[in-house]
Design a protein around this motif. Structure first.
Motif, PDB file in Angstrom:
ATOM      1  N   ASP A  26       0.838  -1.191   0.000  1.00 35.30           N
ATOM      2  CA  ASP A  26       0.000   0.000   0.000  1.00 35.30           C
ATOM      3  C   ASP A  26       0.880   1.251   0.000  1.00 35.30           C
ATOM      4  O   ASP A  26       1.952   1.263   0.605  1.00 35.30           O
ATOM      5  N   PRO A  27       0.455   2.324  -0.692  1.00 30.81           N
ATOM      6  CA  PRO A  27       1.303   3.529  -0.752  1.00 30.81           C
ATOM      7  C   PRO A  27       1.605   4.148   0.604  1.00 30.81           C
ATOM      8  O   PRO A  27       2.626   4.811   0.772  1.00 30.81           O
ATOM      9  N   TRP A  39       4.960  10.898  -5.811  1.00 30.82           N
ATOM     10  CA  TRP A  39       5.376   9.595  -6.354  1.00 30.82           C
ATOM     11  C   TRP A  39       5.950   8.740  -5.234  1.00 30.82           C
ATOM     12  O   TRP A  39       6.748   9.228  -4.420  1.00 30.82           O
ATOM     13  N   ARG A  40       5.580   7.460  -5.219  1.00 30.58           N
ATOM     14  CA  ARG A  40       6.087   6.540  -4.209  1.00 30.58           C
ATOM     15  C   ARG A  40       6.528   5.238  -4.885  1.00 30.58           C
ATOM     16  O   ARG A  40       5.691   4.400  -5.244  1.00 30.58           O
ATOM     17  N   LEU A  48      -1.759   3.218  -9.391  1.00 32.73           N
ATOM     18  CA  LEU A  48      -0.553   2.407  -9.507  1.00 32.73           C
ATOM     19  C   LEU A  48      -0.081   2.402 -10.956  1.00 32.73           C
ATOM     20  O   LEU A  48      -0.845   2.078 -11.864  1.00 32.73           O
ATOM     21  N   ARG A  56      -0.255  10.168  -6.888  1.00 31.54           N
ATOM     22  CA  ARG A  56      -1.492  10.938  -6.862  1.00 31.54           C
ATOM     23  C   ARG A  56      -1.123  12.412  -6.812  1.00 31.54           C
ATOM     24  O   ARG A  56      -0.006  12.786  -6.432  1.00 31.54           O
ATOM     25  N   HIS A  99       7.204  -0.558 -10.247  1.00 31.99           N
ATOM     26  CA  HIS A  99       5.900   0.011  -9.938  1.00 31.99           C
ATOM     27  C   HIS A  99       6.052   1.295  -9.134  1.00 31.99           C
ATOM     28  O   HIS A  99       6.944   1.411  -8.287  1.00 31.99           O
ATOM     29  N   GLN A 142      -6.879   2.253  -7.293  1.00 39.12           N
ATOM     30  CA  GLN A 142      -6.575   1.498  -6.081  1.00 39.12           C
ATOM     31  C   GLN A 142      -7.552   0.347  -5.871  1.00 39.12           C
ATOM     32  O   GLN A 142      -7.237  -0.624  -5.164  1.00 39.12           O
ATOM     33  N   TRP A 174       3.350   4.099  -7.058  1.00 40.51           N
ATOM     34  CA  TRP A 174       2.077   4.723  -6.718  1.00 40.51           C
ATOM     35  C   TRP A 174       2.216   6.226  -6.941  1.00 40.51           C
ATOM     36  O   TRP A 174       3.295   6.795  -6.723  1.00 40.51           O
ATOM     37  N   TRP A 211      -5.066   7.616  -5.214  1.00 40.89           N
ATOM     38  CA  TRP A 211      -3.887   6.816  -5.528  1.00 40.89           C
ATOM     39  C   TRP A 211      -4.082   5.974  -6.789  1.00 40.89           C
ATOM     40  O   TRP A 211      -5.109   5.306  -6.955  1.00 40.89           O
TER      41      TRP A 211
END
Length: 304
Positions: free
Chosen positions: A131-132, A165-166, A251, A188, A184, A273, A186, A249
């Protein structure tokens, strides 16, 4: 992270799309303060889509776009978007736009718009990733590794960012090891965006021009921040499959099927998400490694 540049993501999000209509189907942008050395490719895509959307029927939304970059654009000069209405049917409408600056071509794009229709649904499964909320923001990673970031990349990464960005996998700046192309992120928007779907679509285009090409360098063992790398986006395509919001969020699942001819090809799947596949992205870019004498004479620009 130190903010040494005048870029304002709130102004980009709103004023960059506040065009002046100078003739029928002809729209001109207004330059915004920026520390970038040239226009960010994602902004050109987003503005091109916005200009075409202004001429499309209100009951139709973009489902596909393909843009070719022709030359870098200057940040302190306006862009002219010349839209052509290629087709207007009951279900679909197609538009073309030529993007120019001071009479010189910058980009060329086509988009297709469709009414809302029901049909059979199939999609690939969303990858299982953390999860972000459990992941470190990219801005914090750059804070820790800022000494590894070459100066030519500072205008893009040290400016205020429109998106949070994560990265799921470890994010490398100068590591030139060979790595799998699958990775990958995540992401928003930084802040709520109370706007209709077409606004979220153009901002998704803005976001998705980030990371996709750099990721395609990983199987080649080329670090995206290498001073020997001359890189530039060549084209960008996106297909919209489902409604989305960029202030929630998303992906970005990235991959690269091939590279050849000093070109890399990146692909991306954008999932909401809740697991719904919202968009598919493909981008091709130049990845040319320069000799030392060329690099020492003049460092290449970063591809943003």
């Amino acid at each position: 992270m130190t903010q040494d540049f005048p870029d304002d993501p709130d102004a980009e999000r709103d004023q960059a799309f506040d065009f002046d209509q100078i003739a029928p189907d002809r729209f001109q942008s207004r330059p915004l303060p920026s520390g970038l050395l040239r226009l960010y490719g994602g902004m050109i895509v987003a503005q091109a889509l916005a200009a075409m959307r202004l001429t499309a029927p209100d009951d139709k939304h973009a489902h596909a776009l393909h843009l070719f970059y022709q030359r870098p654009g200057l940040t302190d000069r306006p862009l002219l978007f010349s839209v052509e209405r290629d087709a207007d049917g009951h279900s679909f409408a197609q538009r073309r736009v030529a993007v120019t600056q001071d009479g010189k071509p910058i980009a060329y794009a086509m988009a297709s718009f469709q009414i809302e229709e029901r049909g059979a649904v199939y999609q690939q499964t969303m990858p299982g990733v953390p999860d972000p909320s459990r992941l470190e923001p990219l801005t914090a990673i750059f804070d820790r590794q800022i000494t590894a970031l070459p100066a030519r990349h500072h205008p893009f990464w040290r400016r205020k960012q429109m998106f949070d960005w994560r990265p799921v996998e470890q994010f490398q700046i100068g590591d030139a090891g060979v790595y799998p192309a699958k990775r990958h992120f995540w992401f928003r928007a930084n802040g709520a965006i109370d706007a209709p779907l077409h606004i979220h679509q153009r901002l998704l285009c803005y976001a998705c021009d980030t990371h996709i090409m750099q990721n395609a360098l990983r199987p080649l063992g080329i670090a995206w921040a290498d001073d020997h790398l001359q890189s530039s986006s060549l084209d960008f395509a996106i297909w919209f499959h489902a409604p989305l919001r960029v202030d929630e969020w998303l992906l970005y699942a990235l991959d690269s099927p091939a590279s050849s001819g000093a070109r890399v090809l990146g692909t991306g799947s954008v999932f909401r998400q809740d697991g719904v596949l919202a968009a598919t992205v493909v981008q091709q870019g130049l990845a040319r490694m320069l000799d030392d004498d060329v690099v020492n004479e003049e460092k290449p620009l970063a591809a943003y």
